[in-house]
Write a protein that holds these residues in place. Sequence first.
Motif, PDB file in Angstrom:
ATOM      1  N   ALA A  87      23.009  78.236  45.446  1.00 31.42           N
ATOM      2  CA  ALA A  87      23.362  78.495  46.254  1.00 31.42           C
ATOM      3  C   ALA A  87      25.053  79.595  46.458  1.00 31.42           C
ATOM      4  O   ALA A  87      25.148  79.902  47.189  1.00 31.42           O
ATOM      5  CB  ALA A  87      23.054  77.726  46.913  1.00 31.42           C
ATOM      6  N   MET A  88      25.896  78.876  45.558  1.00 31.30           N
ATOM      7  CA  MET A  88      27.355  78.978  45.249  1.00 31.30           C
ATOM      8  C   MET A  88      27.230  80.631  45.131  1.00 31.30           C
ATOM      9  O   MET A  88      28.267  81.335  45.697  1.00 31.30           O
ATOM     10  CB  MET A  88      27.453  78.319  44.163  1.00 31.30           C
ATOM     11  N   GLU A  89      26.132  80.932  44.238  1.00 27.45           N
ATOM     12  CA  GLU A  89      26.057  82.228  43.365  1.00 27.45           C
ATOM     13  C   GLU A  89      26.367  83.423  44.806  1.00 27.45           C
ATOM     14  O   GLU A  89      26.824  84.677  44.600  1.00 27.45           O
ATOM     15  CB  GLU A  89      25.628  82.520  42.323  1.00 27.45           C
ATOM     16  N   GLY A  90      25.311  82.999  45.530  1.00 27.70           N
ATOM     17  CA  GLY A  90      24.720  83.693  46.444  1.00 27.70           C
ATOM     18  C   GLY A  90      26.151  83.693  47.703  1.00 27.70           C
ATOM     19  O   GLY A  90      25.920  85.181  47.920  1.00 27.70           O
ATOM     20  N   ALA A  91      26.362  82.918  48.197  1.00 28.46           N
ATOM     21  CA  ALA A  91      27.363  82.873  49.317  1.00 28.46           C
ATOM     22  C   ALA A  91      28.428  83.333  48.322  1.00 28.46           C
ATOM     23  O   ALA A  91      29.238  84.487  49.211  1.00 28.46           O
ATOM     24  CB  ALA A  91      28.010  81.434  49.004  1.00 28.46           C
ATOM     25  N   ILE A  92      29.179  83.467  47.227  1.00 29.59           N
ATOM     26  CA  ILE A  92      30.491  84.070  46.216  1.00 29.59           C
ATOM     27  C   ILE A  92      29.824  85.470  46.236  1.00 29.59           C
ATOM     28  O   ILE A  92      30.706  86.305  46.397  1.00 29.59           O
ATOM     29  CB  ILE A  92      30.114  83.379  44.960  1.00 29.59           C
ATOM     30  N   GLY A  93      29.227  86.191  45.663  1.00 29.34           N
ATOM     31  CA  GLY A  93      28.628  87.569  46.221  1.00 29.34           C
ATOM     32  C   GLY A  93      28.416  88.286  47.106  1.00 29.34           C
ATOM     33  O   GLY A  93      28.937  89.041  47.815  1.00 29.34           O
ATOM     34  N   THR A  94      28.222  87.729  48.398  1.00 28.82           N
ATOM     35  CA  THR A  94      28.406  87.644  49.363  1.00 28.82           C
ATOM     36  C   THR A  94      28.971  88.304  50.542  1.00 28.82           C
ATOM     37  O   THR A  94      29.655  89.265  50.850  1.00 28.82           O
ATOM     38  CB  THR A  94      27.171  87.289  50.313  1.00 28.82           C
ATOM     39  N   CYS A  95      30.281  87.498  49.978  1.00 28.25           N
ATOM     40  CA  CYS A  95      31.703  87.467  50.711  1.00 28.25           C
ATOM     41  C   CYS A  95      32.025  88.042  49.845  1.00 28.25           C
ATOM     42  O   CYS A  95      32.802  89.102  50.265  1.00 28.25           O
ATOM     43  CB  CYS A  95      32.083  86.614  49.881  1.00 28.25           C
ATOM     44  N   LEU A 107      40.778  90.167  58.230  1.00 31.94           N
ATOM     45  CA  LEU A 107      39.964  90.045  56.775  1.00 31.94           C
ATOM     46  C   LEU A 107      40.004  88.635  56.164  1.00 31.94           C
ATOM     47  O   LEU A 107      38.921  88.402  55.815  1.00 31.94           O
ATOM     48  CB  LEU A 107      40.526  90.896  55.966  1.00 31.94           C
ATOM     49  N   PRO A 108      40.518  88.277  56.424  1.00 31.13           N
ATOM     50  CA  PRO A 108      40.821  86.463  55.831  1.00 31.13           C
ATOM     51  C   PRO A 108      39.939  85.365  57.072  1.00 31.13           C
ATOM     52  O   PRO A 108      38.670  85.092  56.831  1.00 31.13           O
ATOM     53  CB  PRO A 108      42.298  85.633  55.620  1.00 31.13           C
ATOM     54  N   LEU A 109      39.999  86.084  58.469  1.00 27.25           N
ATOM     55  CA  LEU A 109      38.903  85.583  59.302  1.00 27.25           C
ATOM     56  C   LEU A 109      37.953  85.524  59.051  1.00 27.25           C
ATOM     57  O   LEU A 109      37.116  85.315  59.144  1.00 27.25           O
ATOM     58  CB  LEU A 109      39.221  85.799  60.162  1.00 27.25           C
ATOM     59  N   PHE A 110      36.618  87.266  58.403  1.00 35.09           N
ATOM     60  CA  PHE A 110      36.018  87.360  58.713  1.00 35.09           C
ATOM     61  C   PHE A 110      35.759  87.082  56.802  1.00 35.09           C
ATOM     62  O   PHE A 110      34.897  86.136  57.716  1.00 35.09           O
ATOM     63  CB  PHE A 110      36.156  88.981  57.919  1.00 35.09           C
ATOM     64  N   LEU A 111      36.451  86.672  56.304  1.00 34.15           N
ATOM     65  CA  LEU A 111      35.663  86.687  54.957  1.00 34.15           C
ATOM     66  C   LEU A 111      36.189  84.435  55.457  1.00 34.15           C
ATOM     67  O   LEU A 111      34.505  84.578  54.598  1.00 34.15           O
ATOM     68  CB  LEU A 111      37.033  86.396  54.152  1.00 34.15           C
ATOM     69  N   ILE A 112      36.217  84.110  55.724  1.00 34.67           N
ATOM     70  CA  ILE A 112      36.307  82.152  55.768  1.00 34.67           C
ATOM     71  C   ILE A 112      34.941  82.596  56.612  1.00 34.67           C
ATOM     72  O   ILE A 112      33.842  82.025  56.552  1.00 34.67           O
ATOM     73  CB  ILE A 112      37.059  81.830  56.587  1.00 34.67           C
ATOM     74  N   SER A 113      34.869  83.120  58.049  1.00 33.54           N
ATOM     75  CA  SER A 113      33.618  83.631  58.115  1.00 33.54           C
ATOM     76  C   SER A 113      32.112  83.335  57.980  1.00 33.54           C
ATOM     77  O   SER A 113      30.825  82.366  57.922  1.00 33.54           O
ATOM     78  CB  SER A 113      33.884  83.825  59.970  1.00 33.54           C
ATOM     79  N   ASP A 114      32.272  84.238  57.131  1.00 36.56           N
ATOM     80  CA  ASP A 114      31.098  85.008  56.552  1.00 36.56           C
ATOM     81  C   ASP A 114      30.799  84.075  55.313  1.00 36.56           C
ATOM     82  O   ASP A 114      29.947  83.865  55.586  1.00 36.56           O
ATOM     83  CB  ASP A 114      31.323  86.433  56.147  1.00 36.56           C
ATOM     84  N   GLY A 115      32.084  84.192  54.665  1.00 43.57           N
ATOM     85  CA  GLY A 115      31.435  83.730  53.555  1.00 43.57           C
ATOM     86  C   GLY A 115      31.014  82.045  53.724  1.00 43.57           C
ATOM     87  O   GLY A 115      30.024  81.248  53.431  1.00 43.57           O
ATOM     88  N   SER A 116      31.593  81.026  55.115  1.00 44.05           N
ATOM     89  CA  SER A 116      31.154  79.712  55.270  1.00 44.05           C
ATOM     90  C   SER A 116      29.479  80.173  55.761  1.00 44.05           C
ATOM     91  O   SER A 116      28.812  78.694  55.535  1.00 44.05           O
ATOM     92  CB  SER A 116      31.973  78.826  55.391  1.00 44.05           C
ATOM     93  N   ALA A 117      29.023  80.678  56.189  1.00 44.13           N
ATOM     94  CA  ALA A 117      28.098  81.239  56.945  1.00 44.13           C
ATOM     95  C   ALA A 117      26.958  81.559  55.620  1.00 44.13           C
ATOM     96  O   ALA A 117      25.695  80.931  55.998  1.00 44.13           O
ATOM     97  CB  ALA A 117      28.431  82.238  57.828  1.00 44.13           C
ATOM     98  N   ARG A 118      27.502  82.456  54.966  1.00 47.39           N
ATOM     99  CA  ARG A 118      26.278  82.424  53.701  1.00 47.39           C
ATOM    100  C   ARG A 118      26.557  81.366  52.751  1.00 47.39           C
ATOM    101  O   ARG A 118      25.727  81.054  52.315  1.00 47.39           O
ATOM    102  CB  ARG A 118      27.103  83.653  53.231  1.00 47.39           C
ATOM    103  N   LEU A 119      27.391  80.610  52.345  1.00 47.10           N
ATOM    104  CA  LEU A 119      27.092  79.615  52.227  1.00 47.10           C
ATOM    105  C   LEU A 119      26.219  78.075  52.622  1.00 47.10           C
ATOM    106  O   LEU A 119      25.158  77.905  51.464  1.00 47.10           O
ATOM    107  CB  LEU A 119      28.528  79.025  51.718  1.00 47.10           C
ATOM    108  N   LEU A 120      26.092  77.787  54.030  1.00 45.65           N
ATOM    109  CA  LEU A 120      25.537  76.857  54.632  1.00 45.65           C
ATOM    110  C   LEU A 120      24.079  77.739  54.678  1.00 45.65           C
ATOM    111  O   LEU A 120      23.247  76.986  54.362  1.00 45.65           O
ATOM    112  CB  LEU A 120      26.321  76.862  55.953  1.00 45.65           C
TER     113      LEU A 120
END
Length: 183
Positions: free
Chosen positions: A47-55, A121-134
């Motif tokens: 799950a972490m690898e998938g979230a990091i990669g998509t971020c 960009l920071p807001l996008f990465l936080i929002s996108d990264g947290s959604a992908r991680l979840l």
Amino acid sequence: MQDFFLIWQDVGLLLYSVLKAFLPLPSLEVILTPLCLKNPQKWVIYAMEGAIGTCVGGAIGYMIAKLLGKKAFSSLVSEEDMQKGEDMVKRYGVVAVFIGGITPLPDFLLAYLAGFTHMSLPLFLISDGSARLLRSLVVCYVLKTLKTILPFDAFGIWFSLFILVYFLFKWGYKRVRTYHIKK
């Protein structure tokens, strides 16, 4: 293809998740499913690898769109879908990115939409990264749980094949539909 990811697991998952975040590839579940069924004890790592990669991939798509504008993905979607996505991102901002990241919508478009609408960009990465991680945590947890409840050693290959065929069909259908809409 599945054998590559079972042998190279972590590297393959990371590479696919980076590319999937800004290219029209089948959903990440195509790769997460066989990995989690083969090694359910590594579900959090996957799950972490998938979230990091998509971020990381999302940041790449964002920068491509910021530099090239709408033409960066005009060949990937219809003008109508592009306008709907742009209106949605302008109206709802990071909430649209978060909801798009946790749903099975064509999420690779989120990075492009955020980039050419000049979302932070920071807001996008936080929002996108947290959604992908979840999303990855939920999917991997469910797969890990199913592995312990159902005899997936007997049915795992068929289940993985079904998931692969389903997402490939869904991806192909969207590509054909987009192609016909553009004509």
